[in-house]
Design a protein around this motif. Structure first.
Motif, PDB file in Angstrom:
ATOM      1  N   GLU A  32       0.743  -1.215   0.430  1.00 57.61           N
ATOM      2  CA  GLU A  32       0.019   0.085   0.143  1.00 57.61           C
ATOM      3  C   GLU A  32       1.174   1.160   0.215  1.00 57.61           C
ATOM      4  N   ARG A  33       2.139   1.471   0.556  1.00 58.57           N
ATOM      5  CA  ARG A  33       2.854   2.353   0.605  1.00 58.57           C
ATOM      6  C   ARG A  33       3.778   2.953  -0.190  1.00 58.57           C
ATOM      7  N   ALA A  34       4.393   1.792  -0.509  1.00 57.31           N
ATOM      8  CA  ALA A  34       6.158   2.084  -1.347  1.00 57.31           C
ATOM      9  C   ALA A  34       7.081   0.821  -1.688  1.00 57.31           C
ATOM     10  N   LEU A  35       7.221   0.890  -3.021  1.00 56.49           N
ATOM     11  CA  LEU A  35       7.375   0.003  -3.699  1.00 56.49           C
ATOM     12  C   LEU A  35       9.060   0.513  -4.417  1.00 56.49           C
ATOM     13  N   ASN A  36      10.665   0.551  -3.316  1.00 53.34           N
ATOM     14  CA  ASN A  36      11.587   1.037  -3.894  1.00 53.34           C
ATOM     15  C   ASN A  36      12.339   0.156  -3.898  1.00 53.34           C
ATOM     16  N   LEU A  37      12.637  -0.237  -5.121  1.00 57.38           N
ATOM     17  CA  LEU A  37      14.017  -0.701  -5.921  1.00 57.38           C
ATOM     18  C   LEU A  37      15.165   0.521  -6.585  1.00 57.38           C
ATOM     19  N   SER A  38      15.142   1.984  -6.123  1.00 60.65           N
ATOM     20  CA  SER A  38      16.279   2.506  -7.218  1.00 60.65           C
ATOM     21  C   SER A  38      17.641   1.745  -6.575  1.00 60.65           C
ATOM     22  N   SER A  39      18.252   2.266  -7.243  1.00 64.43           N
ATOM     23  CA  SER A  39      20.310   2.395  -7.277  1.00 64.43           C
ATOM     24  C   SER A  39      20.598   0.738  -7.071  1.00 64.43           C
ATOM     25  N   THR A  40      19.971  -0.275  -7.288  1.00 61.65           N
ATOM     26  CA  THR A  40      20.134  -1.050  -7.175  1.00 61.65           C
ATOM     27  C   THR A  40      21.053  -2.432  -8.849  1.00 61.65           C
ATOM     28  N   PHE A  41      21.576  -1.485  -9.237  1.00 62.68           N
ATOM     29  CA  PHE A  41      22.310  -1.336 -10.492  1.00 62.68           C
ATOM     30  C   PHE A  41      20.880  -3.314 -10.955  1.00 62.68           C
ATOM     31  N   LEU A  42      19.438  -2.682 -11.698  1.00 67.68           N
ATOM     32  CA  LEU A  42      18.515  -3.435 -12.145  1.00 67.68           C
ATOM     33  C   LEU A  42      18.821  -2.880 -13.691  1.00 67.68           C
ATOM     34  N   THR A  43      18.391  -4.296 -14.062  1.00 69.50           N
ATOM     35  CA  THR A  43      18.335  -4.031 -15.972  1.00 69.50           C
ATOM     36  C   THR A  43      17.532  -4.719 -16.201  1.00 69.50           C
ATOM     37  N   GLY A  44      16.928  -4.572 -17.851  1.00 66.60           N
ATOM     38  CA  GLY A  44      15.601  -5.034 -18.406  1.00 66.60           C
ATOM     39  C   GLY A  44      15.272  -4.336 -18.443  1.00 66.60           C
ATOM     40  N   THR A  45      13.928  -5.351 -18.837  1.00 61.94           N
ATOM     41  CA  THR A  45      12.495  -4.065 -18.358  1.00 61.94           C
ATOM     42  C   THR A  45      11.740  -4.166 -17.388  1.00 61.94           C
ATOM     43  N   VAL A  46      10.994  -3.565 -17.107  1.00 64.72           N
ATOM     44  CA  VAL A  46       9.656  -3.191 -15.876  1.00 64.72           C
ATOM     45  C   VAL A  46       8.756  -4.376 -16.245  1.00 64.72           C
ATOM     46  N   PRO A  47       9.154  -5.038 -15.856  1.00 69.98           N
ATOM     47  CA  PRO A  47       7.392  -6.165 -15.902  1.00 69.98           C
ATOM     48  C   PRO A  47       6.381  -5.571 -15.878  1.00 69.98           C
ATOM     49  N   THR A  48       4.891  -6.366 -16.749  1.00 62.51           N
ATOM     50  CA  THR A  48       4.183  -5.769 -16.674  1.00 62.51           C
ATOM     51  C   THR A  48       3.076  -6.375 -15.550  1.00 62.51           C
ATOM     52  N   GLU A  49       3.766  -7.319 -14.078  1.00 59.38           N
ATOM     53  CA  GLU A  49       3.375  -7.683 -13.438  1.00 59.38           C
ATOM     54  C   GLU A  49       2.837  -6.232 -12.011  1.00 59.38           C
ATOM     55  N   LEU A  50       3.594  -5.297 -12.262  1.00 59.10           N
ATOM     56  CA  LEU A  50       3.571  -4.386 -11.389  1.00 59.10           C
ATOM     57  C   LEU A  50       2.459  -3.361 -11.443  1.00 59.10           C
ATOM     58  N   GLY A  51       1.729  -3.373 -12.574  1.00 61.01           N
ATOM     59  CA  GLY A  51       0.590  -3.090 -12.777  1.00 61.01           C
ATOM     60  C   GLY A  51      -0.495  -3.771 -11.803  1.00 61.01           C
ATOM     61  N   LEU A  52      -0.468  -4.910 -10.945  1.00 60.57           N
ATOM     62  CA  LEU A  52      -1.340  -5.615 -10.279  1.00 60.57           C
ATOM     63  C   LEU A  52      -2.022  -5.230  -9.277  1.00 60.57           C
ATOM     64  N   LEU A  53      -0.153  -4.555  -8.878  1.00 58.51           N
ATOM     65  CA  LEU A  53       0.589  -3.371  -7.819  1.00 58.51           C
ATOM     66  C   LEU A  53      -1.017  -2.570  -7.142  1.00 58.51           C
ATOM     67  N   ASN A  54      -1.942  -2.674  -7.136  1.00 58.04           N
ATOM     68  CA  ASN A  54      -3.169  -1.145  -7.476  1.00 58.04           C
ATOM     69  C   ASN A  54      -3.438  -0.559  -6.205  1.00 58.04           C
ATOM     70  N   LYS A  55      -2.732  -1.176  -5.450  1.00 54.83           N
ATOM     71  CA  LYS A  55      -3.264  -0.347  -3.492  1.00 54.83           C
ATOM     72  C   LYS A  55      -1.834   0.678  -3.127  1.00 54.83           C
ATOM     73  N   ILE A  56      -0.972   0.599  -4.077  1.00 55.04           N
ATOM     74  CA  ILE A  56       0.429   1.145  -3.881  1.00 55.04           C
ATOM     75  C   ILE A  56       0.470   2.444  -4.272  1.00 55.04           C
ATOM     76  N   LYS A  57       1.284   3.193  -3.393  1.00 57.41           N
ATOM     77  CA  LYS A  57       0.842   5.227  -3.672  1.00 57.41           C
ATOM     78  C   LYS A  57       2.569   5.527  -4.394  1.00 57.41           C
ATOM     79  N   GLN A  58       3.720   5.006  -4.023  1.00 53.47           N
ATOM     80  CA  GLN A  58       5.032   5.637  -4.264  1.00 53.47           C
ATOM     81  C   GLN A  58       5.691   4.208  -5.355  1.00 53.47           C
TER      82      GLN A  58
END
Length: 102
Positions: A32-58
């Motif tokens: 509900e609050r946040a998903l913070n994956l910043s500054s973690t050396f991630l590569t690739g694309t943003v998965p469409t599954e993130l759209g399932l997090l419909n309660k998230i604010k940040q």
């Protein structure tokens, strides 16, 4: 990651985590609050599954090496009030009018 279904906030920023964003993140539907994956050396694309997090604010995926286009379904995340995708390698932002107010 997908087994942590009762989390309301998931922050792993500024770590040496390499690879892609796992699609299982979409199972964290109690976030509900946040998903913070910043500054973690991630590569690739943003998965469409993130759209399932419909309660998230940040949602913060800044300062990585993410590529491609941001998935359009992110625009339908009604609770999202903060989105940071800066300092990545995205080629387009097909998200529509909603992002003009975030």
């Amino acid at each position: 990651v997908g087994l942590l279904s009762n989390l309301t906030r998931f922050q792993i920023f500024s770590n040496s985590i390499y690879g892609t964003i796992p699609t299982e993140v979409g199972r964290l539907q109690n976030l509900e609050r946040a998903l913070n994956l910043s500054s973690t050396f991630l590569t690739g694309t943003v998965p469409t599954e993130l759209g399932l997090l419909n309660k998230i604010k940040q949602l913060d995926v800044s300062n990585n090496s993410l590529t491609g286009s941001l998935p359009t379904h992110l625009a339908s995340m009604a609770s999202l009030t903060h989105l940071d995708v800066s300092n990545n390698k995205f080629i387009s932002f097909p998200l529509g009018e909603k992002w003009n107010v975030l």
